[in-house]
Write a protein that holds these residues in place. Structure first.
Motif, mmCIF file in Angstrom:
data_model
loop_
_atom_site.group_PDB
_atom_site.id
_atom_site.type_symbol
_atom_site.label_atom_id
_atom_site.label_comp_id
_atom_site.label_asym_id
_atom_site.label_seq_id
_atom_site.Cartn_x
_atom_site.Cartn_y
_atom_site.Cartn_z
ATOM 1 N N SER A 43 50.191 36.202 27.411
ATOM 2 C CA SER A 43 50.933 36.505 26.193
ATOM 3 C C SER A 43 50.017 37.036 25.090
ATOM 4 C CB SER A 43 51.670 35.256 25.702
ATOM 5 O OG SER A 43 50.747 34.249 25.283
ATOM 6 N N PHE A 44 48.704 36.846 25.242
ATOM 7 C CA PHE A 44 47.742 37.339 24.259
ATOM 8 C C PHE A 44 47.216 38.706 24.692
ATOM 9 C CE2 PHE A 44 47.540 32.729 23.827
ATOM 10 C CZ PHE A 44 47.574 32.562 22.448
ATOM 11 N N PRO A 45 46.952 39.608 23.746
ATOM 12 C CA PRO A 45 46.269 40.863 24.096
ATOM 13 C C PRO A 45 44.920 40.563 24.742
ATOM 14 C CG PRO A 45 47.158 40.974 21.870
ATOM 15 C CD PRO A 45 47.319 39.553 22.321
ATOM 16 N N VAL A 46 44.607 41.281 25.809
ATOM 17 C CA VAL A 46 43.419 40.959 26.609
ATOM 18 C C VAL A 46 42.144 41.035 25.775
ATOM 19 C CG1 VAL A 46 42.006 41.732 28.544
ATOM 20 C CG2 VAL A 46 44.490 41.684 28.772
ATOM 21 N N LEU A 47 41.982 42.104 25.011
ATOM 22 C CA LEU A 47 40.760 42.268 24.226
ATOM 23 C C LEU A 47 40.634 41.178 23.169
ATOM 24 C CD1 LEU A 47 38.229 43.835 23.521
ATOM 25 C CD2 LEU A 47 39.621 45.345 22.078
ATOM 26 N N ILE A 48 41.732 40.841 22.510
ATOM 27 C CA ILE A 48 41.689 39.803 21.478
ATOM 28 C C ILE A 48 41.329 38.453 22.090
ATOM 29 C CG2 ILE A 48 43.023 38.602 19.718
ATOM 30 C CD1 ILE A 48 42.371 41.514 19.083
ATOM 31 N N ALA A 59 34.697 34.873 30.373
ATOM 32 C CA ALA A 59 35.797 35.480 29.612
ATOM 33 C C ALA A 59 36.521 36.524 30.458
ATOM 34 C CB ALA A 59 35.260 36.105 28.323
ATOM 35 N N LEU A 60 35.770 37.350 31.176
ATOM 36 C CA LEU A 60 36.382 38.337 32.067
ATOM 37 C C LEU A 60 37.191 37.652 33.168
ATOM 38 C CD1 LEU A 60 33.510 40.974 32.500
ATOM 39 C CD2 LEU A 60 35.593 41.205 31.156
ATOM 40 N N ALA A 61 36.636 36.580 33.711
ATOM 41 C CA ALA A 61 37.351 35.849 34.765
ATOM 42 C C ALA A 61 38.643 35.252 34.224
ATOM 43 C CB ALA A 61 36.449 34.751 35.335
ATOM 44 N N PHE A 62 38.594 34.718 33.017
ATOM 45 C CA PHE A 62 39.754 34.049 32.427
ATOM 46 C C PHE A 62 40.910 35.025 32.212
ATOM 47 C CE2 PHE A 62 42.151 32.073 28.931
ATOM 48 C CZ PHE A 62 42.311 30.801 29.429
ATOM 49 N N VAL A 63 40.616 36.236 31.773
ATOM 50 C CA VAL A 63 41.700 37.190 31.501
ATOM 51 C C VAL A 63 42.180 37.888 32.766
ATOM 52 C CG1 VAL A 63 40.915 37.567 29.141
ATOM 53 C CG2 VAL A 63 40.097 39.076 30.942
ATOM 54 N N ASN A 64 41.367 37.875 33.838
ATOM 55 C CA ASN A 64 41.758 38.541 35.078
ATOM 56 C C ASN A 64 42.438 37.612 36.071
ATOM 57 O OD1 ASN A 64 40.850 41.524 35.473
ATOM 58 N ND2 ASN A 64 39.148 40.575 34.373
ATOM 59 N N ALA A 65 42.155 36.320 36.006
ATOM 60 C CA ALA A 65 42.717 35.381 36.974
ATOM 61 C C ALA A 65 44.248 35.417 37.031
ATOM 62 C CB ALA A 65 42.221 33.966 36.682
ATOM 63 N N PRO A 66 44.974 35.461 35.887
ATOM 64 C CA PRO A 66 46.436 35.494 35.977
ATOM 65 C C PRO A 66 46.986 36.720 36.700
ATOM 66 C CG PRO A 66 45.741 34.874 33.769
ATOM 67 C CD PRO A 66 44.523 35.319 34.492
ATOM 68 N N ILE A 67 46.272 37.837 36.619
ATOM 69 C CA ILE A 67 46.719 39.054 37.307
ATOM 70 C C ILE A 67 46.712 38.838 38.814
ATOM 71 C CG2 ILE A 67 46.215 41.492 37.714
ATOM 72 C CD1 ILE A 67 44.892 41.536 34.934
ATOM 73 N N PHE A 68 45.594 38.331 39.337
ATOM 74 C CA PHE A 68 45.498 38.077 40.771
ATOM 75 C C PHE A 68 46.416 36.935 41.187
ATOM 76 C CE2 PHE A 68 41.374 40.069 39.769
ATOM 77 C CZ PHE A 68 41.412 41.120 40.672
ATOM 78 N N LEU A 69 46.592 35.954 40.326
ATOM 79 C CA LEU A 69 47.475 34.826 40.629
ATOM 80 C C LEU A 69 48.897 35.313 40.895
ATOM 81 C CD1 LEU A 69 47.570 31.472 38.675
ATOM 82 C CD2 LEU A 69 49.675 32.596 39.376
ATOM 83 N N ARG A 70 49.429 36.112 40.000
ATOM 84 C CA ARG A 70 50.806 36.593 40.162
ATOM 85 C C ARG A 70 50.942 37.527 41.356
ATOM 86 N NH1 ARG A 70 54.408 35.393 36.576
ATOM 87 N NH2 ARG A 70 53.812 34.486 34.553
ATOM 88 N N LEU A 71 49.926 38.364 41.562
ATOM 89 C CA LEU A 71 49.977 39.314 42.676
ATOM 90 C C LEU A 71 49.983 38.586 44.013
ATOM 91 C CD1 LEU A 71 49.912 42.259 43.633
ATOM 92 C CD2 LEU A 71 47.413 42.157 43.493
ATOM 93 N N ILE A 72 49.065 37.641 44.194
ATOM 94 C CA ILE A 72 48.979 36.946 45.480
ATOM 95 C C ILE A 72 50.174 36.020 45.673
ATOM 96 C CG2 ILE A 72 47.664 34.913 44.755
ATOM 97 C CD1 ILE A 72 46.938 36.980 47.881
ATOM 98 N N ARG A 73 50.682 35.434 44.597
ATOM 99 C CA ARG A 73 51.843 34.553 44.717
ATOM 100 C C ARG A 73 53.058 35.327 45.212
ATOM 101 N NH1 ARG A 73 56.215 33.540 41.490
ATOM 102 N NH2 ARG A 73 57.234 31.500 41.799
#
Length: 291
Positions: free
Chosen positions: A135-140, A159-173
């Motif tokens: 829900s937060f802008p990635v850069l912010i 920080a990079l891992a934290f903002v990227n993990a939800p992307i892979f989570l939803r894709l693999i789910r």
């Protein structure tokens, strides 16, 4: 009875290697992406080794010299040789981006498999956490995390891992939810396969194809995000050669005519992002051919 599944890349066993299958996998986008990435990686070690100027050794007497035979890309306001530094920068940018995105992939895939295969309260809780993060802008979000934790490399990677993990989570789910309903999964369960073997041998190999494509896309965004953090003053800082910090210290020189201090780092940044986009497109085309 043996349950047959297809490998993660989508190849149909030995049949994919017959006829024209092999050379069709090597599409122009894939070849170009790999070539550009190899060029950046090899150049990051070869060019600084052959250069007469150190990537962290300023020479104020040579400040703001234009491109010439002695300084192919000119020098910046502190006397750094721009050519040496833009070629050294892939060691920093690509390593940090790969570590951050790779860590996010591991976390996201692990949580995504659990959320997709169990369908319990744990899975719903994980998804709600992912919703909050996205829900937060990635850069912010990355800016806030690095500013709070400190701008060393480890914190930037997390920080990079934290903002990227939800992307892979939803894709693999989403992939796991589809695969678990397939008949070969039902057959594997009927044969008495334990959950761990079921996930390792049947679910993950069939779910990781899109994740590989997404990794290339996320690498491009990760490089941009890393440069953005440095440009905003919270990422990797001078004198470490990094494209974003080089653009930061060179931006004010553009208006006074010293365009090379920011243009060349920006050009190499664009080439790196373009290379990983080509790579992800090429992998996706190869997967389509192999199906």
């Amino acid at each position: 009875m043996r349950v047959l599944t297809r490998p993660w890349f989508g190849l149909r066993g030995a049949a994919a290697g017959r006829g024209h299958g092999d050379h069709r996998l090597l599409n122009p986008a894939l070849i170009a992406g790999i070539a550009l990435i190899v060029m950046l990686v090899v150049g990051s070690f070869l060019v600084p080794a052959l250069s007469s100027y150190g990537p962290r050794q300023p020479n104020p007497a040579d400040a703001l010299q234009g491109p010439s035979v002695s300084h192919l890309f000119g020098t910046d306001e502190t006397g750094f040789d721009v050519f040496t530094r833009v070629w050294y920068a892939p060691r920093i940018d690509l390593t940090i981006a790969a570590a951050g995105v790779g860590l996010g992939l591991v976390i996201g895939v692990t949580l995504g498999v659990a959320a997709g295969f169990t369908r319990g309260l744990v899975g719903e809780f994980v998804l709600r956490i992912a919703d909050i993060v996205q829900s937060f802008p990635v850069l912010i979000l990355a800016l806030a995390l690095v500013a709070l934790a400190g701008n060393d490399r480890t914190n930037v990677i997390w920080a990079l891992a934290f903002v990227n993990a939800p992307i892979f989570l939803r894709l693999i789910r989403s992939r796991v939810l589809t695969i678990r309903e397939q008949r070969f999964i039902e057959a594997a369960i009927a044969l008495g396969n334990p959950t761990r073997r079921l996930l390792r041998k049947h679910v993950l190999p069939n779910a990781l194809g899109p994740v590989v494509v997404q990794f290339g896309i996320s690498m491009g965004y990760g490089i941009i995000l890393l440069a953005g953090l440095a440009f905003l003053g919270v990422g990797i800082q001078v004198p470490t050669p990094e494209w974003g910090s080089m653009i930061l210290i060179g931006r004010s020189n553009i208006t006074t005519g010293q365009w090379w201090t920011a243009i060349f780092p920006g050009l190499f940044l664009a080439i790196a992002v373009f290379a990983f986009n080509l790579l992800s497109d090429g992998v996706e085309q190869a997967r389509e051919v192999s199906r």
